[in-house]
Design a protein around this motif. Structure first.
Motif, PDB file in Angstrom:
ATOM      1  N   GLU A 147      38.823  27.556  60.932  1.00 12.73           N
ATOM      2  CA  GLU A 147      38.733  27.577  62.885  1.00 12.73           C
ATOM      3  C   GLU A 147      41.302  27.231  62.799  1.00 12.73           C
ATOM      4  OE1 GLU A 147      36.548  26.342  65.481  1.00 12.73           O
ATOM      5  OE2 GLU A 147      35.964  25.839  63.962  1.00 12.73           O
ATOM      6  N   GLY A 211      37.394  23.812  49.087  1.00 16.18           N
ATOM      7  CA  GLY A 211      36.161  22.630  49.187  1.00 16.18           C
ATOM      8  C   GLY A 211      36.457  21.843  50.617  1.00 16.18           C
ATOM      9  N   VAL A 212      36.363  20.926  50.408  1.00 12.90           N
ATOM     10  CA  VAL A 212      36.508  19.881  51.238  1.00 12.90           C
ATOM     11  C   VAL A 212      38.180  18.846  51.943  1.00 12.90           C
ATOM     12  CG1 VAL A 212      34.244  18.229  51.008  1.00 12.90           C
ATOM     13  CG2 VAL A 212      36.472  17.381  49.581  1.00 12.90           C
ATOM     14  N   SER A 214      39.909  22.180  52.427  1.00  8.23           N
ATOM     15  CA  SER A 214      40.335  22.959  52.901  1.00  8.23           C
ATOM     16  C   SER A 214      39.797  21.822  54.570  1.00  8.23           C
ATOM     17  CB  SER A 214      39.571  24.577  52.419  1.00  8.23           C
ATOM     18  OG  SER A 214      38.498  25.100  53.416  1.00  8.23           O
ATOM     19  N   GLY A 277      30.853  12.059  59.975  1.00  6.62           N
ATOM     20  CA  GLY A 277      29.769  12.377  59.173  1.00  6.62           C
ATOM     21  C   GLY A 277      29.676  13.387  58.756  1.00  6.62           C
ATOM     22  N   PRO A 279      31.414  15.608  55.306  1.00  2.00           N
ATOM     23  CA  PRO A 279      31.279  15.449  53.762  1.00  2.00           C
ATOM     24  C   PRO A 279      32.311  14.306  53.159  1.00  2.00           C
ATOM     25  CG  PRO A 279      30.922  17.141  53.810  1.00  2.00           C
ATOM     26  CD  PRO A 279      31.907  17.046  55.305  1.00  2.00           C
ATOM     27  N   PHE A 354      29.663  18.836  67.727  1.00  5.07           N
ATOM     28  CA  PHE A 354      28.619  20.175  67.691  1.00  5.07           C
ATOM     29  C   PHE A 354      27.586  20.599  68.979  1.00  5.07           C
ATOM     30  CE2 PHE A 354      26.856  17.893  63.443  1.00  5.07           C
ATOM     31  CZ  PHE A 354      28.429  18.971  62.569  1.00  5.07           C
ATOM     32  N   PHE A 432      14.295  23.008  67.898  1.00  3.17           N
ATOM     33  CA  PHE A 432      15.580  23.500  68.182  1.00  3.17           C
ATOM     34  C   PHE A 432      16.043  24.438  69.175  1.00  3.17           C
ATOM     35  CE2 PHE A 432      19.839  25.795  68.004  1.00  3.17           C
ATOM     36  CZ  PHE A 432      20.105  25.129  67.137  1.00  3.17           C
TER      37      PHE A 432
ATOM     38  N   THR B  63      26.764  24.968  62.050  1.00  9.54           N
ATOM     39  CA  THR B  63      27.588  23.968  60.948  1.00  9.54           C
ATOM     40  C   THR B  63      26.377  24.738  59.454  1.00  9.54           C
ATOM     41  OG1 THR B  63      25.622  22.490  61.235  1.00  9.54           O
ATOM     42  CG2 THR B  63      27.890  22.465  62.437  1.00  9.54           C
ATOM     43  N   GLN B  65      26.386  21.066  56.970  1.00 10.25           N
ATOM     44  CA  GLN B  65      26.966  19.935  56.234  1.00 10.25           C
ATOM     45  C   GLN B  65      25.203  19.157  57.181  1.00 10.25           C
ATOM     46  OE1 GLN B  65      29.953  17.726  59.031  1.00 10.25           O
ATOM     47  NE2 GLN B  65      30.542  20.175  60.058  1.00 10.25           N
ATOM     48  N   VAL B  66      25.216  18.386  56.407  1.00 10.69           N
ATOM     49  CA  VAL B  66      23.822  17.133  56.190  1.00 10.69           C
ATOM     50  C   VAL B  66      25.039  15.959  56.993  1.00 10.69           C
ATOM     51  CG1 VAL B  66      21.537  16.524  56.103  1.00 10.69           C
ATOM     52  CG2 VAL B  66      22.444  19.063  55.596  1.00 10.69           C
ATOM     53  N   ARG B  67      24.564  14.994  58.496  1.00 13.39           N
ATOM     54  CA  ARG B  67      25.140  14.129  58.203  1.00 13.39           C
ATOM     55  C   ARG B  67      24.459  13.555  57.871  1.00 13.39           C
ATOM     56  NH1 ARG B  67      26.869  14.206  63.950  1.00 13.39           N
ATOM     57  NH2 ARG B  67      24.602  15.337  63.611  1.00 13.39           N
ATOM     58  N   ASP B  68      24.818  11.782  57.881  1.00 10.04           N
ATOM     59  CA  ASP B  68      23.909  10.564  57.047  1.00 10.04           C
ATOM     60  C   ASP B  68      23.061  10.170  58.599  1.00 10.04           C
ATOM     61  OD1 ASP B  68      23.291   7.320  56.996  1.00 10.04           O
ATOM     62  OD2 ASP B  68      24.558   8.031  55.131  1.00 10.04           O
ATOM     63  N   SER B  84      25.281  15.700  52.606  1.00  6.45           N
ATOM     64  CA  SER B  84      26.105  16.411  51.681  1.00  6.45           C
ATOM     65  C   SER B  84      27.432  16.008  51.605  1.00  6.45           C
ATOM     66  CB  SER B  84      26.708  17.749  52.442  1.00  6.45           C
ATOM     67  OG  SER B  84      26.932  17.874  53.686  1.00  6.45           O
ATOM     68  N   VAL B  85      27.646  15.956  49.827  1.00  5.43           N
ATOM     69  CA  VAL B  85      28.468  15.134  49.477  1.00  5.43           C
ATOM     70  C   VAL B  85      30.052  15.786  49.041  1.00  5.43           C
ATOM     71  CG1 VAL B  85      27.197  13.041  48.423  1.00  5.43           C
ATOM     72  CG2 VAL B  85      27.494  15.192  47.682  1.00  5.43           C
ATOM     73  N   PRO B  86      30.997  16.161  48.791  1.00  8.38           N
ATOM     74  CA  PRO B  86      32.236  16.493  48.744  1.00  8.38           C
ATOM     75  C   PRO B  86      32.006  17.734  47.116  1.00  8.38           C
ATOM     76  CG  PRO B  86      33.032  14.712  48.636  1.00  8.38           C
ATOM     77  CD  PRO B  86      31.377  14.281  48.928  1.00  8.38           C
ATOM     78  N   TYR B  89      30.660  21.193  48.307  1.00  7.33           N
ATOM     79  CA  TYR B  89      31.172  22.162  48.619  1.00  7.33           C
ATOM     80  C   TYR B  89      32.789  22.886  47.132  1.00  7.33           C
ATOM     81  CZ  TYR B  89      29.708  20.632  52.671  1.00  7.33           C
ATOM     82  OH  TYR B  89      27.891  20.289  53.851  1.00  7.33           O
ATOM     83  N   HIS B  95      36.224  26.556  53.430  1.00  5.86           N
ATOM     84  CA  HIS B  95      35.270  25.574  53.551  1.00  5.86           C
ATOM     85  C   HIS B  95      35.226  26.385  54.773  1.00  5.86           C
ATOM     86  CE1 HIS B  95      35.812  23.361  57.572  1.00  5.86           C
ATOM     87  NE2 HIS B  95      37.333  23.942  57.094  1.00  5.86           N
ATOM     88  N   LEU B  96      33.574  26.095  55.214  1.00 13.90           N
ATOM     89  CA  LEU B  96      32.683  26.918  56.618  1.00 13.90           C
ATOM     90  C   LEU B  96      31.300  25.308  57.092  1.00 13.90           C
ATOM     91  CD1 LEU B  96      31.331  29.767  55.246  1.00 13.90           C
ATOM     92  CD2 LEU B  96      33.455  29.388  56.209  1.00 13.90           C
ATOM     93  N   LEU B  97      32.006  24.317  57.030  1.00 15.14           N
ATOM     94  CA  LEU B  97      32.087  22.676  57.126  1.00 15.14           C
ATOM     95  C   LEU B  97      31.099  23.381  58.843  1.00 15.14           C
ATOM     96  CD1 LEU B  97      34.074  20.265  56.145  1.00 15.14           C
ATOM     97  CD2 LEU B  97      31.896  21.727  55.228  1.00 15.14           C
ATOM     98  N   GLY B  98      32.722  23.821  60.032  1.00 17.01           N
ATOM     99  CA  GLY B  98      31.937  24.008  61.334  1.00 17.01           C
ATOM    100  C   GLY B  98      32.112  23.325  61.734  1.00 17.01           C
ATOM    101  N   THR B  99      32.535  23.235  63.653  1.00 15.51           N
ATOM    102  CA  THR B  99      31.444  22.705  64.652  1.00 15.51           C
ATOM    103  C   THR B  99      31.172  22.619  65.568  1.00 15.51           C
ATOM    104  OG1 THR B  99      33.699  23.934  65.629  1.00 15.51           O
ATOM    105  CG2 THR B  99      34.312  21.853  63.951  1.00 15.51           C
ATOM    106  N   PRO B 104      20.985  26.392  64.294  1.00 13.90           N
ATOM    107  CA  PRO B 104      20.204  25.213  63.523  1.00 13.90           C
ATOM    108  C   PRO B 104      21.765  25.527  62.445  1.00 13.90           C
ATOM    109  CG  PRO B 104      18.791  26.968  64.061  1.00 13.90           C
ATOM    110  CD  PRO B 104      20.307  27.311  64.280  1.00 13.90           C
TER     111      PRO B 104
END
Ligand code: HEM
Ligand code: HEM
Lengths: 494, 201
Positions: A147, A211-212, A214, A277, A279, A354, A432, B63, B65-68, B84-86, B89, B95-99, B104
């Motif tokens: 993005e 990975g992260v 990036s 939140g 990773p 989000f 959802f 997204t 990613q799964v948050r805490d 999810s953890v580093p 990925y 990366h495709l974490l998304g915002t 879903p």
């Protein structure tokens, strides 16, 4: 028109230095003339991109209400039109207009003619070519996938770097040839933005991250594109317009310093608050949240400084659309930053991350602050460069009311819709589906706002066309704003 | 300020400091990560699907990613069994974490929805399966033909969404994208407990 500004003797600071300078109207006209070519070219291209970006934004918005609208062709799918909207608006509209604004401000603030104007013109053209190539590729399905950094790394990005570097070279060359001792606060912001942009854009586009990492570099770049590029040039412009139009110096030199260096230090560290939140190692996110909270210092410093500069003279807004827009933009900067600081707190972010709250925040920043400030700049600069006045106060009024009203509706609707969406995503018992259905009425309202804003853009583009390409404006014989005519209200002030 | 040198050096110092803290330092720290044994490197086919995921902009609504669980409902809502953890990925570029979660999270969609045919129809027309969906349809990932040739995989489309005549044939692209979606499952335990993230301030 006299460009001389008398200032009270009590302000012992560099702002005084600057406003003490007695400059003749002819001299200023010569500075404006020196950058005429790149400035007009940049504004022209920017308005074209604004119209393109508006169509793309509208389509993106309507697709939320009618997901099957224009879905037959790959190049019209939401996932291509939306990033095209972002890139066209940010790099086409805002950045190109910002080139022109910087190129116009520097000669005036350095009291010398623009140097390397041809390089600047070439820079704007190369930048535009790069963006056009990148946007076409994006629509055709070639995206780098990050993005804000979607534009093709091979064909588009090198052109963008070359374009910005050429404009930056002209800015810095002019600065090096300055005939003033003190650097006015606008100069700090504008001049620093070019090396900042080049560093972050190149760092963001290096294809070496995985990975992260990036993700980290993605948001390091995107946040700084906002904070050290879009924000800074527009703050520089507002710092110029407010005292200039009102005719008194900036309230406090020290607050200017705090605002500038605080922003440089803290903003650059903000990026990871887009990944709260996520990773990433938690110290990275904690660093950015802390830096976001620290942003309160420069934001409040700039807010007080600009407010105290205008306070007591808000009435002058009636006469000057540039001042009106600059004041609204300055207030929006404070508002969007406070909203952003709030959003960076985990307790708020858990709800709003989000969701469309972020889109409301984006447009509060990029529209109510950046875009309105750019409109204000164009209202002020174009008549001075073209030497004719805007032909119609009615069109000015219509434009400001349409875009201002439309954007308030946009931001409020998505702000509410975003919170509802976020609460439903958190509620343990809700599927959802609820987060989608509860947001839809607000998305529809955004589409209504989109139509209103688009009408405003058409009015503005038409008016700019009348000004630049017809003789309507030259019927007004006086220099700009010579005759004090209220613009935003019908009645004259007593 | 009167000196250009102060301006340029100061401005460079701040941004380079941030670059070191947020990009260069983490890059060297993260380069020591090991891929978890259960996480397979993506196949050709999955990478082809991944690039379709990018070029069609799924990232602007989904997204990965799964948050805490201490401050979000991600796990209680079934998006995954752990944050999810580093390491998860390590093969991702970019990366495709998304915002945005207009749709879903898809970090574990392969575990949640393993049915190929569901995904194919869902991509062809989401509203054929989920009436309230606002996800775009992707009909251009399918071929519309008068009749199926030998070897074609025909997609069964329910009545109101089916084209008036002819058949809908699944393209290689749609197959690749579905392969990618089904490969998205991270249900193995997190590699080491140290990487389990603490709660943010
Ligand atoms: C006609 C006025 C506009 C309309 C109707 C509009 C509409 C939209 C829509 C529908 C989206 C996608 C939201 C989503 O994915 O949920 C969007 C995103 C965006 N727009 Fe606009 N927009 C307008 C003006 C602008 C302007 C002038 C700028 C910048 C100068 C801008 C910058 C952006 C950015 C940066 C995003 C991405 C936001 C994010 O990822 O959080 N927009 N806009
Ligand atoms: C101190 C000031 C600010 C802070 C602390 C701040 C904070 C934030 C945070 C936390 C987000 C991420 C929201 C999420 O994804 O959950 C965000 C997104 C965003 N902010 Fe700000 N903000 C600030 C100022 C601004 C300004 C001045 C602008 C515009 C010029 C702006 C434009 C944006 C945009 C466009 C996004 C969306 C990025 C994307 O997802 O594509 N922000 N901001």
């Amino acid at each position: 028109m006299t460009e001389t500004v008398a200032s009270p003797r009590t302000q012992q600071d560099s702002t005084l230095e600057h406003s003490k300078i007695r400059v003749s109207a002819d001299e200023v006209a010569a500075y404006d003339h020196s950058g005429r070519q790149p400035v007009l070219l940049g504004f022209f291209i920017a308005v074209v991109w604004l119209l393109v970006g508006t169509v793309l934004g509208d389509i993106s918005s309507f697709k939320f209400d009618r997901p099957d609208l224009l879905s037959e062709q790959a190049y019209l799918t939401f996932g291509r039109i939306r990033p095209a909207h972002l890139n066209v608006m940010v790099y086409g509209w805002a950045s190109t207009a910002m080139f022109s604004i910087s190129l116009w401000l520097m000669p005036r603030l350095c009291r010398t003619r623009l140097r390397w104007a041809t390089a600047a013109t070439a820079g704007i053209l190369i930048w535009t070519l790069g963006l056009a190539v990148g946007t076409v590729l994006l629509i055709a399905g070639y995206s780098d996938g990050l993005e804000w950094l979607e534009l093709d790394g091979q064909w588009a990005d090198p052109l963008l770097v070359a374009g910005a570097a050429l404009v930056g070279a002209s800015i810095w060359r002019t600065l090096a040839a300055r005939r003033v001792h003190h650097l006015y606060v606008s100069v700090w912001y504008v001049a620093a933005s070019y090396p900042w942009f080049l560093i972050i854009f190149i760092a963001g586009n290096l294809p070496i991250y995985q990975g992260v990492e990036s993700a980290a570099v993605n948001w390091f770049y995107a946040h700084n594109a906002l904070g050290l590029w879009l924000t800074t040039i527009n703050l520089g412009l507002i710092y110029y317009l407010l005292p200039k139009i009102i005719g008194r110096p900036i309230y406090s030199y020290w607050l200017s310093l705090v605002g500038f260096w605080g922003l440089a230090l803290f903003y650059a560290l903000n990026g990871m608050h887009h990944l709260i939140g996520g990773p990433l190692p938690s110290w990275m996110i904690a660093t950015s949240i802390t830096a976001s909270i620290m942003m309160i210092i420069p934001v409040v410093a700039v807010g007080i400084n600009q407010h105290m500069t205008v306070v007591g003279r808000f009435g002058a807004m009636r006469y000057s659309p540039a001042l009106t827009l600059a004041v609204i933009a300055a207030m929006s900067y404070t508002a969007v930053s406070l909203q952003g600081i709030l959003t960076a707190l985990v307790s708020v972010n858990r709800i709003t991350h989000f969701t469309h709250w972020t889109i409301a925040h984006s447009h509060l920043g990029l529209y109510m602050f950046v875009t309105l400030s750019l409109f204000g700049g164009m209202y002020y600069i174009l008549p001075r460069v073209l030497k004719k006045e805007w032909p119609s106060t009615r069109l000015v009024r219509a434009h400001i009311l349409l875009v201002g009203g439309g954007m308030i509706l946009y931001v409020v609707a998505l702000g509410i819709g975003g919170v509802l969406q976020g609460l439903s995503l958190l509620a343990p018992s809700e599927g959802f589906e609820v987060s989608v259905t509860s947001t839809r009425p607000w998305l529809l309202m955004r589409s209504v706002a989109a139509v209103i804003i688009s009408a405003g853009h058409i009015v503005f583009a038409y008016h700019a066309y009348l000004l630049a390409f017809t003789h309507r404006g030259s019927l007004t014989r006086q220099p700009p704003f010579f005759e004090l005519k209220p613009v935003l209200v019908k009645k004259r002030a007593p | 300020m009167t000196r250009l040198l102060v301006l340029i050096m100061g401005a460079m110092a701040t941004v380079i400091f941030a670059l070191v803290v947020l990009v260069i330092l983490p890059k060297s720290m993260l380069s020591q990560l090991q891929a978890p044994p259960q996480l397979k490197p993506p196949s050709e086919q999955e990478l082809a699907g991944r690039s379709l995921y990018i070029s069609n902009g799924c990232i602007y609504c989904h997204t990965q990613q799964v948050r805490d669980p201490s401050f979000t409902a991600d796990i209680s809502k079934g998006l995954g069994s752990r944050p999810s953890v580093p390491e998860d990925y390590i093969h991702d570029k970019p990366h495709l974490l998304g915002t945005m979660r207009t749709g879903p999270d898809l970090f574990n969609v392969g575990a949640r929805l393993p049915d190929r045919n569901w995904h194919l129809l869902h991509l062809y027309q989401p509203r054929a399966l989920v009436p309230w969906s606002i996800m775009p349809a992707f009909p251009f990932l399918f071929r519309h033909k008068p009749k199926a040739d030998p070897g074609d995989k025909v997609l069964e489309v329910p009545k109101p969404f089916a084209p008036g005549n002819g058949v809908v044939v699944v393209s290689e692209e749609a197959e690749a994208l579905v392969d990618y979606l089904i490969s998205l499952r991270h249900d193995y335990p997190a590699p080491s407990n140290e990487d389990q993230k603490e709660v943010q301030p």
